[in-house]
Design an enzyme around this catalytic site. Sequence first.
Site, PDB file in Angstrom:
ATOM      1  N   ASN A 231      51.551  45.090  49.977  1.00  0.00           N
ATOM      2  CA  ASN A 231      50.923  45.826  48.876  1.00  0.00           C
ATOM      3  C   ASN A 231      49.625  46.500  49.303  1.00  0.00           C
ATOM      4  OD1 ASN A 231      52.996  45.470  47.095  1.00  0.00           O
ATOM      5  ND2 ASN A 231      52.126  43.647  46.142  1.00  0.00           N
TER       6      ASN A 231
ATOM      7  N   LYS B 128      53.125  39.178  52.446  1.00  0.00           N
ATOM      8  CA  LYS B 128      53.186  39.663  51.062  1.00  0.00           C
ATOM      9  C   LYS B 128      51.973  40.547  50.728  1.00  0.00           C
ATOM     10  CE  LYS B 128      53.845  40.157  46.719  1.00  0.00           C
ATOM     11  NZ  LYS B 128      54.934  40.896  46.111  1.00  0.00           N
TER      12      LYS B 128
ATOM     13  N   CYS C 194      50.001  44.131  40.841  1.00  0.00           N
ATOM     14  CA  CYS C 194      50.020  43.759  42.254  1.00  0.00           C
ATOM     15  C   CYS C 194      49.044  44.570  43.095  1.00  0.00           C
ATOM     16  CB  CYS C 194      51.423  43.940  42.806  1.00  0.00           C
ATOM     17  SG  CYS C 194      52.623  43.005  41.869  1.00  0.00           S
TER      18      CYS C 194
ATOM     19  N   TYR D 203      51.341  51.866  33.367  1.00  0.00           N
ATOM     20  CA  TYR D 203      50.760  52.069  34.696  1.00  0.00           C
ATOM     21  C   TYR D 203      51.648  52.900  35.606  1.00  0.00           C
ATOM     22  CZ  TYR D 203      53.450  48.608  37.472  1.00  0.00           C
ATOM     23  OH  TYR D 203      54.425  47.930  38.163  1.00  0.00           O
TER      24      TYR D 203
HETATM   25  N1  SAJ Z   1      51.081  55.053  42.873  1.00  0.00           N
HETATM   26  C1  SAJ Z   1      50.391  56.188  43.256  1.00  0.00           C
HETATM   27  N2  SAJ Z   1      50.840  56.895  44.344  1.00  0.00           N
HETATM   28  C2  SAJ Z   1      51.946  56.514  45.045  1.00  0.00           C
HETATM   29  C3  SAJ Z   1      52.643  55.349  44.651  1.00  0.00           C
HETATM   30  C4  SAJ Z   1      52.194  54.644  43.557  1.00  0.00           C
HETATM   31  O1  SAJ Z   1      49.372  56.564  42.645  1.00  0.00           O
HETATM   32  O2  SAJ Z   1      52.274  57.186  46.032  1.00  0.00           O
HETATM   33  C5  SAJ Z   1      50.599  54.245  41.723  1.00  0.00           C
HETATM   34  C6  SAJ Z   1      51.589  54.118  40.583  1.00  0.00           C
HETATM   35  O3  SAJ Z   1      51.459  55.180  39.681  1.00  0.00           O
HETATM   36  C7  SAJ Z   1      51.181  52.794  39.965  1.00  0.00           C
HETATM   37  C8  SAJ Z   1      50.677  51.970  41.154  1.00  0.00           C
HETATM   38  O4  SAJ Z   1      50.429  52.911  42.187  1.00  0.00           O
HETATM   39  O5  SAJ Z   1      50.111  52.968  39.055  1.00  0.00           O
HETATM   40  C9  SAJ Z   1      51.632  50.893  41.655  1.00  0.00           C
HETATM   41  O6  SAJ Z   1      52.977  51.324  41.623  1.00  0.00           O
HETATM   42  P1  SAJ Z   1      54.090  50.931  42.709  1.00  0.00           P
HETATM   43  O7  SAJ Z   1      55.360  51.516  42.262  1.00  0.00           O
HETATM   44  O8  SAJ Z   1      53.622  51.310  44.052  1.00  0.00           O
HETATM   45  O9  SAJ Z   1      54.101  49.361  42.753  1.00  0.00           O
HETATM   46  P2  SAJ Z   1      54.352  48.109  41.760  1.00  0.00           P
HETATM   47  O10 SAJ Z   1      53.030  47.484  41.509  1.00  0.00           O
HETATM   48  O11 SAJ Z   1      55.188  48.449  40.577  1.00  0.00           O
HETATM   49  O12 SAJ Z   1      55.231  47.149  42.713  1.00  0.00           O
HETATM   50  C10 SAJ Z   1      54.741  46.751  43.990  1.00  0.00           C
HETATM   51  C11 SAJ Z   1      55.852  46.945  45.015  1.00  0.00           C
HETATM   52  N3  SAJ Z   1      55.310  46.851  46.347  1.00  0.00           N
HETATM   53  C12 SAJ Z   1      55.538  47.781  47.294  1.00  0.00           C
HETATM   54  O13 SAJ Z   1      56.191  48.787  47.107  1.00  0.00           O
HETATM   55  C13 SAJ Z   1      54.922  47.528  48.645  1.00  0.00           C
HETATM   56  C14 SAJ Z   1      56.943  45.930  44.770  1.00  0.00           C
HETATM   57  O14 SAJ Z   1      57.937  45.971  45.775  1.00  0.00           O
HETATM   58  C15 SAJ Z   1      56.365  44.517  44.738  1.00  0.00           C
HETATM   59  O15 SAJ Z   1      57.346  43.570  44.434  1.00  0.00           O
HETATM   60  C16 SAJ Z   1      55.320  44.456  43.664  1.00  0.00           C
HETATM   61  O16 SAJ Z   1      54.296  45.434  43.951  1.00  0.00           O
HETATM   62  C17 SAJ Z   1      54.750  43.048  43.639  1.00  0.00           C
HETATM   63  O17 SAJ Z   1      55.158  42.274  42.760  1.00  0.00           O
HETATM   64  O18 SAJ Z   1      53.980  42.706  44.517  1.00  0.00           O
END
Ligand code: SAJ
Length: 428
Positions: free
Chosen positions: A218, A214, A268, A328
């Site tokens: 992330n 897990k 996360c 976010y």
């Molecule tokens: N972000 C970037 N660049 C990117 C991707 C994201 O700057 O290329 C930023 C986003 O704007 C945001 C942050 O990262 O601020 C996180 O966004 P996200 O969409 O990557 O993730 P979360 O936190 O919404 O969800 C994640 C997911 N994990 C993965 O994709 C590995 C989700 O599947 C998990 O269930 C969740 O964390 C969790 O609960 O752990």
Amino acid sequence: MRERIEKREAEIAVIGLGYIGLPTAIMFADAGFNVVGYEIRKDVVAKINRGNSHIVEPEIDYLLKNAVESGKLRATSNPGDIKDKDIYIICVQTPLRQDKTPNLEYLEDAVRTVAGAMKKGSLVIIESTVPPMTTSRMAELIEKLRGFKAGRDFYMVHAPERVMPGRIFKELVYNSRILGGITEESAELAEVLYRSFVKGQIFRTNSTTSEMVKLMENTFRDVNIALANEFAFLAHQYGIDVFRAIELANTHPRVRIHTPGIGVGGHCLPKDPYLLLSSAREDFGLIQKAREINEDMPLMAKDLLFDALKAINLPPEEAVIVVLGLAYKGNSDDTRNSPAYAFIEAIRDDVAEVRSYDPYVEGSHRSLEEALKDADAAVIATDHTEFRGLSWEELGKLMRNKVLVDGRHLIDEPPKGFVFRGIGRGEY
Ligand code: SAJ
């Protein structure tokens, strides 16, 4: 126990009815189990028992109503109501403290509650994201509190949730699932249980491995975003547009560079790398450094803003700044650890006024136009669809000065008449 699960006779208690606990309780109730949800917030309990959800998620209202009306799900704040259950599923938060160390108080409280309520033969499942080795430590805590022997008198499993808000009910069913048992039998029982609604693959392993899995998922994303952000820094030095470079690099069949931006928020990614490192004996450079890069991104946006203000000879202390987006991530109302707030904090004392506007979140202003009126600069902090394709030449007429900083790569061509800066956009 296996048979009781197969016949849906096993009684389930879900501890913590938040973003994960409530949907999980609903899924098990829908699969035919009797489920009691334990939650210390009394107002939340009352609301759920009326069939109303306290979280926003597609389909939840209808599914919750069904579960409550069919009598399969009820919520309670009374530990007496979760006595002698067959299965306990713990879904509480595991936040960081100010000093970035894990705060496992909520988890320990939940485990103590479960230890007091469980019987011999119960299966205890932790869905919360936890530092490696926590599940076996919690099993030891139960042994100490109850005198039961883990693996003999009770079963214990780490079953990390992996769902994305906004898609929870789909992902609960179709995502694959990792079940880490403190014994093989524990994981096998959990597999029978989750099979009641999971259509994705189920993989069994030990609990420390599933905890790592897990956190690695992330951390993988966080480190890759940090790499993209570092490329953005380099692109500024070399005067190129990093997004064009990434687009071209990603045409390679084995390259998938992430997207640079004003920061990494949510509940996360900013937390899980610290959980991953928290039980380790030595320092690990890469993961730590990636966190620092991502945490510093709001400062890069600040540098770009101040550089643009300098270009129009406006002292920052006279400038009115509008932050566009507080969530976010795009099209969400979730502001947890949002980089928009870190950015606001970073500039607040240096400028005349900071305004904010977000179509999903209450900001200082209710409309984009109102927020931009007589302002000097706009900074895009969230990739909401509403912020794409805006007519900046029109909006610019409302502003006192025309500075635009793009922290999320929403602007393709710098609008005419504006001093434009964008993260990763090289020189303008
Ligand atoms: N972000 C970037 N660049 C990117 C991707 C994201 O700057 O290329 C930023 C986003 O704007 C945001 C942050 O990262 O601020 C996180 O966004 P996200 O969409 O990557 O993730 P979360 O936190 O919404 O969800 C994640 C997911 N994990 C993965 O994709 C590995 C989700 O599947 C998990 O269930 C969740 O964390 C969790 O609960 O752990």
